[in-house]
Design a protein around this motif. Structure first.
Motif, PDB file in Angstrom:
ATOM      1  N   LEU A 162       0.828  -1.207   0.000  1.00 35.45           N
ATOM      2  CA  LEU A 162       0.000   0.000   0.000  1.00 35.45           C
ATOM      3  C   LEU A 162       0.864   1.260   0.000  1.00 35.45           C
ATOM      4  CD1 LEU A 162      -2.816  -0.921   2.555  1.00 35.45           C
ATOM      5  CD2 LEU A 162      -3.160  -0.323   0.168  1.00 35.45           C
ATOM      6  N   ALA A 163       1.970   1.214   0.759  1.00 33.28           N
ATOM      7  CA  ALA A 163       2.789   2.414   0.938  1.00 33.28           C
ATOM      8  C   ALA A 163       3.613   2.759  -0.290  1.00 33.28           C
ATOM      9  CB  ALA A 163       3.707   2.229   2.149  1.00 33.28           C
ATOM     10  N   SER A 164       4.173   1.735  -0.961  1.00 32.19           N
ATOM     11  CA  SER A 164       5.166   2.022  -2.001  1.00 32.19           C
ATOM     12  C   SER A 164       4.667   1.798  -3.422  1.00 32.19           C
ATOM     13  CB  SER A 164       6.423   1.166  -1.761  1.00 32.19           C
ATOM     14  OG  SER A 164       6.087  -0.217  -1.767  1.00 32.19           O
ATOM     15  N   ASP A 165       3.874   0.751  -3.648  1.00 33.27           N
ATOM     16  CA  ASP A 165       3.516   0.408  -5.020  1.00 33.27           C
ATOM     17  C   ASP A 165       2.674   1.495  -5.690  1.00 33.27           C
ATOM     18  OD1 ASP A 165       4.852  -1.854  -4.468  1.00 33.27           O
ATOM     19  OD2 ASP A 165       3.217  -3.257  -4.840  1.00 33.27           O
ATOM     20  N   ALA A 166       1.710   2.059  -4.948  1.00 30.40           N
ATOM     21  CA  ALA A 166       0.838   3.080  -5.543  1.00 30.40           C
ATOM     22  C   ALA A 166       1.625   4.310  -5.957  1.00 30.40           C
ATOM     23  CB  ALA A 166      -0.267   3.454  -4.552  1.00 30.40           C
ATOM     24  N   SER A 167       2.569   4.731  -5.111  1.00 31.14           N
ATOM     25  CA  SER A 167       3.364   5.914  -5.445  1.00 31.14           C
ATOM     26  C   SER A 167       4.261   5.652  -6.647  1.00 31.14           C
ATOM     27  CB  SER A 167       4.196   6.344  -4.232  1.00 31.14           C
ATOM     28  OG  SER A 167       5.051   5.302  -3.816  1.00 31.14           O
ATOM     29  N   LYS A 168       4.705   4.383  -6.814  1.00 30.55           N
ATOM     30  CA  LYS A 168       5.535   4.055  -7.979  1.00 30.55           C
ATOM     31  C   LYS A 168       4.708   4.087  -9.260  1.00 30.55           C
ATOM     32  CE  LYS A 168       8.841   1.241  -5.404  1.00 30.55           C
ATOM     33  NZ  LYS A 168       9.333  -0.122  -5.115  1.00 30.55           N
ATOM     34  N   VAL A 169       3.458   3.635  -9.190  1.00 34.78           N
ATOM     35  CA  VAL A 169       2.576   3.702 -10.360  1.00 34.78           C
ATOM     36  C   VAL A 169       2.290   5.155 -10.718  1.00 34.78           C
ATOM     37  CG1 VAL A 169       0.283   3.137 -11.243  1.00 34.78           C
ATOM     38  CG2 VAL A 169       1.546   1.460  -9.909  1.00 34.78           C
ATOM     39  N   GLN A 170       2.136   5.994  -9.687  1.00 36.97           N
ATOM     40  CA  GLN A 170       1.888   7.409  -9.937  1.00 36.97           C
ATOM     41  C   GLN A 170       3.027   8.014 -10.750  1.00 36.97           C
ATOM     42  OE1 GLN A 170       2.447   9.987  -6.664  1.00 36.97           O
ATOM     43  NE2 GLN A 170       2.250  11.780  -7.968  1.00 36.97           N
ATOM     44  N   GLY A 171       4.266   7.523 -10.519  1.00 37.17           N
ATOM     45  CA  GLY A 171       5.413   8.038 -11.246  1.00 37.17           C
ATOM     46  C   GLY A 171       5.299   7.867 -12.748  1.00 37.17           C
ATOM     47  N   ALA A 172       4.457   6.916 -13.195  1.00 34.97           N
ATOM     48  CA  ALA A 172       4.288   6.696 -14.630  1.00 34.97           C
ATOM     49  C   ALA A 172       3.334   7.699 -15.257  1.00 34.97           C
ATOM     50  CB  ALA A 172       3.779   5.274 -14.875  1.00 34.97           C
ATOM     51  N   THR A 173       2.534   8.379 -14.454  1.00 35.63           N
ATOM     52  CA  THR A 173       1.538   9.289 -15.015  1.00 35.63           C
ATOM     53  C   THR A 173       1.740  10.734 -14.591  1.00 35.63           C
ATOM     54  OG1 THR A 173       0.043   8.921 -13.158  1.00 35.63           O
ATOM     55  CG2 THR A 173      -0.187   7.459 -15.043  1.00 35.63           C
ATOM     56  N   GLY A 174       2.431  10.997 -13.525  1.00 34.88           N
ATOM     57  CA  GLY A 174       2.581  12.352 -13.025  1.00 34.88           C
ATOM     58  C   GLY A 174       3.761  13.063 -13.659  1.00 34.88           C
ATOM     59  N   ALA A 175       4.811  13.286 -12.842  1.00 33.95           N
ATOM     60  CA  ALA A 175       5.978  14.044 -13.310  1.00 33.95           C
ATOM     61  C   ALA A 175       6.683  13.343 -14.468  1.00 33.95           C
ATOM     62  CB  ALA A 175       6.947  14.243 -12.148  1.00 33.95           C
ATOM     63  N   ARG A 176       6.682  11.996 -14.471  1.00 32.52           N
ATOM     64  CA  ARG A 176       7.358  11.268 -15.546  1.00 32.52           C
ATOM     65  C   ARG A 176       6.666  11.510 -16.893  1.00 32.52           C
ATOM     66  NH1 ARG A 176      10.216  10.685 -11.791  1.00 32.52           N
ATOM     67  NH2 ARG A 176      11.427   8.873 -11.112  1.00 32.52           N
ATOM     68  N   LEU A 177       5.343  11.492 -16.904  1.00 38.21           N
ATOM     69  CA  LEU A 177       4.613  11.744 -18.140  1.00 38.21           C
ATOM     70  C   LEU A 177       4.837  13.171 -18.616  1.00 38.21           C
ATOM     71  CD1 LEU A 177       2.740  10.490 -20.213  1.00 38.21           C
ATOM     72  CD2 LEU A 177       0.798  11.230 -18.832  1.00 38.21           C
ATOM     73  N   ALA A 178       4.935  14.098 -17.666  1.00 35.95           N
ATOM     74  CA  ALA A 178       5.226  15.486 -18.030  1.00 35.95           C
ATOM     75  C   ALA A 178       6.602  15.588 -18.683  1.00 35.95           C
ATOM     76  CB  ALA A 178       5.158  16.369 -16.790  1.00 35.95           C
ATOM     77  N   SER A 179       7.594  14.939 -18.082  1.00 37.11           N
ATOM     78  CA  SER A 179       8.947  14.955 -18.653  1.00 37.11           C
ATOM     79  C   SER A 179       8.980  14.287 -20.016  1.00 37.11           C
ATOM     80  CB  SER A 179       9.922  14.248 -17.706  1.00 37.11           C
ATOM     81  OG  SER A 179       9.987  14.913 -16.469  1.00 37.11           O
ATOM     82  N   LEU A 180       8.228  13.180 -20.161  1.00 33.88           N
ATOM     83  CA  LEU A 180       8.183  12.470 -21.440  1.00 33.88           C
ATOM     84  C   LEU A 180       7.600  13.372 -22.536  1.00 33.88           C
ATOM     85  CD1 LEU A 180       8.611   9.740 -22.888  1.00 33.88           C
ATOM     86  CD2 LEU A 180       6.253   9.165 -22.292  1.00 33.88           C
ATOM     87  N   SER A 181       6.488  14.016 -22.242  1.00 37.38           N
ATOM     88  CA  SER A 181       5.872  14.923 -23.223  1.00 37.38           C
ATOM     89  C   SER A 181       6.814  16.070 -23.570  1.00 37.38           C
ATOM     90  CB  SER A 181       4.559  15.481 -22.662  1.00 37.38           C
ATOM     91  OG  SER A 181       3.667  14.445 -22.310  1.00 37.38           O
ATOM     92  N   GLN A 182       7.468  16.589 -22.536  1.00 40.95           N
ATOM     93  CA  GLN A 182       8.377  17.708 -22.728  1.00 40.95           C
ATOM     94  C   GLN A 182       9.556  17.310 -23.609  1.00 40.95           C
ATOM     95  OE1 GLN A 182       9.059  19.834 -19.055  1.00 40.95           O
ATOM     96  NE2 GLN A 182      11.153  20.308 -19.651  1.00 40.95           N
ATOM     97  N   ASN A 183      10.121  16.124 -23.367  1.00 38.27           N
ATOM     98  CA  ASN A 183      11.302  15.689 -24.121  1.00 38.27           C
ATOM     99  C   ASN A 183      10.950  15.301 -25.554  1.00 38.27           C
ATOM    100  OD1 ASN A 183      12.974  16.076 -21.926  1.00 38.27           O
ATOM    101  ND2 ASN A 183      12.709  14.000 -21.160  1.00 38.27           N
ATOM    102  N   ILE A 184       9.753  14.704 -25.732  1.00 39.76           N
ATOM    103  CA  ILE A 184       9.318  14.370 -27.096  1.00 39.76           C
ATOM    104  C   ILE A 184       9.143  15.653 -27.919  1.00 39.76           C
ATOM    105  CG2 ILE A 184       7.385  13.475 -28.450  1.00 39.76           C
ATOM    106  CD1 ILE A 184       7.040  11.310 -26.337  1.00 39.76           C
ATOM    107  N   ALA A 185       8.525  16.669 -27.296  1.00 41.67           N
ATOM    108  CA  ALA A 185       8.363  17.951 -27.981  1.00 41.67           C
ATOM    109  C   ALA A 185       9.717  18.580 -28.277  1.00 41.67           C
ATOM    110  CB  ALA A 185       7.514  18.885 -27.121  1.00 41.67           C
ATOM    111  N   ASN A 186      10.629  18.479 -27.336  1.00 46.39           N
ATOM    112  CA  ASN A 186      11.978  19.025 -27.516  1.00 46.39           C
ATOM    113  C   ASN A 186      12.667  18.343 -28.696  1.00 46.39           C
ATOM    114  OD1 ASN A 186      14.564  20.036 -27.181  1.00 46.39           O
ATOM    115  ND2 ASN A 186      14.502  19.870 -24.956  1.00 46.39           N
ATOM    116  N   MET A 187      12.586  17.003 -28.723  1.00 44.38           N
ATOM    117  CA  MET A 187      13.234  16.241 -29.789  1.00 44.38           C
ATOM    118  C   MET A 187      12.564  16.510 -31.138  1.00 44.38           C
ATOM    119  SD  MET A 187      13.867  12.141 -29.911  1.00 44.38           S
ATOM    120  CE  MET A 187      12.111  11.810 -29.842  1.00 44.38           C
ATOM    121  N   GLY A 188      11.206  16.584 -31.113  1.00 44.07           N
ATOM    122  CA  GLY A 188      10.483  16.827 -32.371  1.00 44.07           C
ATOM    123  C   GLY A 188      10.786  18.184 -32.960  1.00 44.07           C
TER     124      GLY A 188
END
Length: 786
Positions: free
Chosen positions: A760-786
């Protein structure tokens, strides 16, 4: 760490050093370009050949610098990651050790359920802050310092102009870091409270399900998650506002540097290469400051998490069970004396439990403590174990105050059997071995024979290797109690404490356990707390408690003649027994095939059912080790990324806004490259044209900074809120799913209380990493590369 730090500094210095090569290369181009004007074809060919040789040399420099950066980056990350992993292991060990050495009064005022969350989630955040993120922070610091050093050497005036804005960057970073640490600490506190609720519920899952309390516990858990979610959103906004402000100041510095650099080219004949070297070195230094913001955030988060963890590690208990200080007598008889003992629990400072208690117990004597609930019986037993120290008075063993004895030595003299014995999720032999680490198998067998447990253990398929389940749930109450007696006996204790050891048992089990207790207390100083007074008639002395004092003491016959507390309690139990007999007589007309749990036959069926449960458990043990090995070797089943995003479907609008802002943020750096490409052409024009165009491009830099500030704020708010909502939703869904499982699911070793709370303590926060700041960085870097 030293090697990693040196590698990080070398890696960070590589980028500003590259600007020197770039500046010299630019000067070569410019000078060779000027020299080729009005030259013959032959002379121009010679200059071109010379330029090619210079460019080849510069290419070697770049290659060498790149190779060095590659090696430095490898050692930088690998060394710091390895060091962080080892540090996290030490922190976990020290934290667990610190928890175990705390005195009982600390647990009375602390929520023990939060400790598992601190051990898993908080230490993971510390690991993030002292690992790769810290290595990157050193790298960016080296880039920052090296860039400004090169700037001062190549053009101190321009560097000073840019440096004038640096205090604003530093102060803002310090302010944001402090705010982030405060929000992190509040967030961790909220999640720790939620973890405490989850651990409390899962540890008592049978009681929760029996009373249908799932919905109530889910509401309680959700309330703490809601608090953590709100704090997390504020933290995400603060983080991205700080990053946006950093980019605003950086791009403003670019505009200022380019505007003043143009003035130096016009009026002080600065070479183009030197201007570019200063500009880029200071630019990279400023950029590194901006890039360091997320790493500072991770470091601040780690500091916030470390505060709570090290607060526990550094806490010095008043009664330290690991201390080596204190007297260890060679021989102990077991005489116990209380002298005017007064005591109040730390968690209830306004209620005095013992009020000047005085009594003696001779070596080898068995004494029973009786009285109504809350009169101080159990408190007396806890004081003998030195779980607490009395406020006034003293407790002595063989004339020595127990506060002067070594705490571990004192507790090794004492064997304890409580009403609800706690068994650990391991084998019977290992549970008995908790009584004494160096006990042999022969001694274990002898202790089980003394405790009347040997026969039922030998009937089990795996005998002493039988797993008992979490808290011993796979054994009957009488079986657990006899194993607890054997665990106490392997210590060969001089003092035996029996705290209502048979009150929770049925008649059959009570008779067996009582026979074992009567056998083992011979020759030992024994203190018995009993509510079933029929079990203590044969003790040497009975002490009647009332309102924190002993008001009468003597044998059974003596106290019955006094007509005091003991006589009253015996009379009340006699009346209850008579009523039970009447109820049994009323059931005489019931058909024989009707089960009657009030008769011994019904209880026998229940006990046989419990033993059958043990048999079923034993049958499963051949496969449990295989299941453990399979669990260790199998990869977790793959989960589609879109399935995770689907959980965030209600927040689709936040994602749309966040992705748009991330794309804009990703496009600002290519936009910077376009603007910069026009800068080179500025220096080839006339003086009036250079000034007007430099003003335009300077304002464009400031505009980029303003756009970054707004988009980073919106990006942080949208992705942060969506991510925190997902974390809450995942934890709540997981907790609900756990509470609707059948009891057999919790008996599985993979679903122990500790494993589930960690999930309960760790797994949910790790899943959040796939949609929160990580997704923001992914979108940002794809736009940068494009």
């Amino acid at each position: 760490m030293l090697v990693g730090t040196i590698a990080a500094v070398a890696h960070g210095a590589a980028l500003p050093l590259m600007t020197i090569i770039f500046g010299d290369m630019t000067n070569s181009f410019v000078s060779e370009g000027k020299d080729t004007k009005n030259m013959s074809t032959a002379a121009e060919g010679n200059i071109t050949e010379s330029l090619q040789e210079q460019m080849t040399t510069f290419s070697y420099y770049y290659t060498g610098l790149g190779g060095g950066a590659l090696i430095a980056a490898y050692f930088q990350i690998s060394c710091w990651t390895l060091a962080a992993g080892r540090q996290s292991k030490k922190i976990r060990q020290n934290f667990f050790h610190a928890v175990l050495r705390q005195d009982i009064s600390w647990f009375d005022v602390s929520d023990a359920g939060q400790l598992n969350t601190r051990l898993s989630d908080d230490v993971s955040k510390i690991n993030d802050g002292i690992g790769e993120q810290l290595a990157m922070l050193f790298q960016y610091a080296a880039t920052f310092l090296t860039g400004f050093v090169i700037g001062f050497v190549k053009g101190w005036k321009l560097t000073l102009v840019v440096l004038a804005i640096s205090p604003l960057m530093g102060l803002s970073a310090a302010l944001w870091s402090k705010i982030m640490a405060a929000f992190t600490n509040q967030e961790l506190e909220a999640y720790a409270k939620a973890g405490a609720v989850a651990e409390e519920v899962l540890a008592a899952i049978r009681t929760v399900i029996a009373f249908g309390g799932q919905n109530k516990e889910i509401e309680r858990y959700e309330k703490n998650l809601e608090d953590a979610k709100n704090i997390g959103i504020k933290k995400a906004i603060t983080s991205n506002v700080s990053i946006g402000f950093a980019f605003l100041t950086i791009y403003s510095a670019y505009g200022l540097a380019f505007w003043y650099g143009t003035t130096l080219v016009i009026h002080e004949a600065f070479s183009t290469g030197d201007i570019l070297t200063v500009f880029f070195s200071v630019t990279f230094a400023a950029f590194s400051f901006g890039h360091a913001a997320p790493n500072i955030e991770a470091f601040s988060t780690a500091r916030g998490a470390a505060y709570s963890v090290f607060q526990i590690i550094d806490n010095e208990p008043k009664i330290d069970s690991f201390s080596t200080v204190g007297h260890k007598p060679d021989k102990i008889k077991g005489d116990i004396e209380f002298r005017n003992v007064k005591f109040t629990y730390p968690s209830r400072p306004n209620v005095q439990v013992l009020k000047g208690l005085n009594f003696k117990i001779q070596s080898g004597q068995s004494v029973a403590l009786v009285g109504s609930s809350g009169c101080g019986k159990s408190t007396t037993v806890q004081l003998i174990q030195r779980f607490y120290d009395p406020e006034e008075g003293s407790i002595s063993i063989d004339g020595r105050d127990i506060r002067n004895l070594n705490t571990r030595y004192l507790r090794e003299l004492i064997g304890v059997v409580s009403q609800e014995p706690v068994l650990f999720d391991t084998t019977i032999a290992e549970n008995i071995r908790y009584g004494r680490d160096d006990v042999t198998m022969m001694e274990i067998e002898q202790a089980t024979k003394q405790a009347n447990a040997y026969n039922f253990i030998m009937e089990l398929p795996d005998k002493f290797d039988t797993l008992v389940g979490e808290r011993g749930t796979q054994l009957s109450g009488g079986q657990k109690q006899r194993i607890a007696i054997a665990r106490a006996l392997v210590r060969n204790p001089k003092i035996l404490l029996l705290d209502e050891a048979t009150s929770a048992l049925d008649t059959e089990s009570e008779a067996i356990v009582q026979a074992a207790l009567d056998k083992v207390r011979t020759g030992r100083t024994t203190i018995i707390i009993a509510h079933r007074l029929s079990t203590i008639r044969n003790v040497d002395s009975i002490a009647g408690f009332n309102n924190g004092n002993i008001t009468e003491q003597g044998s059974h016959n003596e106290l019955m003649k006094r007509d005091g507390i003991y006589h009253k309690l015996v009379s009340m139990q006699a009346v209850e027994a008579a009523e039970d007999d009447d109820n049994e007589n009323r059931n005489d007309g019931v058909p024989e095939d009707t089960p009657d749990l009030n008769h011994s036959g019904g209880k026998l069926v229940r006990r046989l059912s419990s033993r059958k449960s043990v048999g079923r458990t034993s049958e499963k043990q051949d496969t449990q080790q295989e299941e453990k090995d399979k669990e260790m070797s199998d990869e977790p089943p793959p989960i589609s990324f879109f399935k995770i995003l689907k959980l965030n479907k209600p927040e689709w609008l936040y994602f749309v806004v966040g992705v748009i802002c991330a794309i804009i943020n990703g496009g600002t750096r290519p936009a910077f490259a376009i603007i910069f490409s026009r800068i080179i052409g500025v220096f080839a024009g006339q003086e009036d044209e250079i000034r007007s165009r430099s003003n335009l491009f300077s304002l464009m830099f400031v505009a980029l900074g303003g756009i970054s500030f707004v988009t980073f704020f919106l990006q942080g708010f949208t992705f942060g809120k969506a991510g925190e909502i997902l974390t809450k939703r995942l934890r709540l869904l997981t907790f609900k799913a756990m509470l609707r499982q059948e009891i057999g699911w919790f008996d599985d070793f993979k679903n122990s209380t500790g494993a589930l709370t960690t999930r309960l303590a760790s797994d949910a926060s790790k899943v959040q990493g796939a949609t929160g700041a990580r997704l923001a960085s992914l979108s940002q870097n794809i736009a940068n590369m494009g």
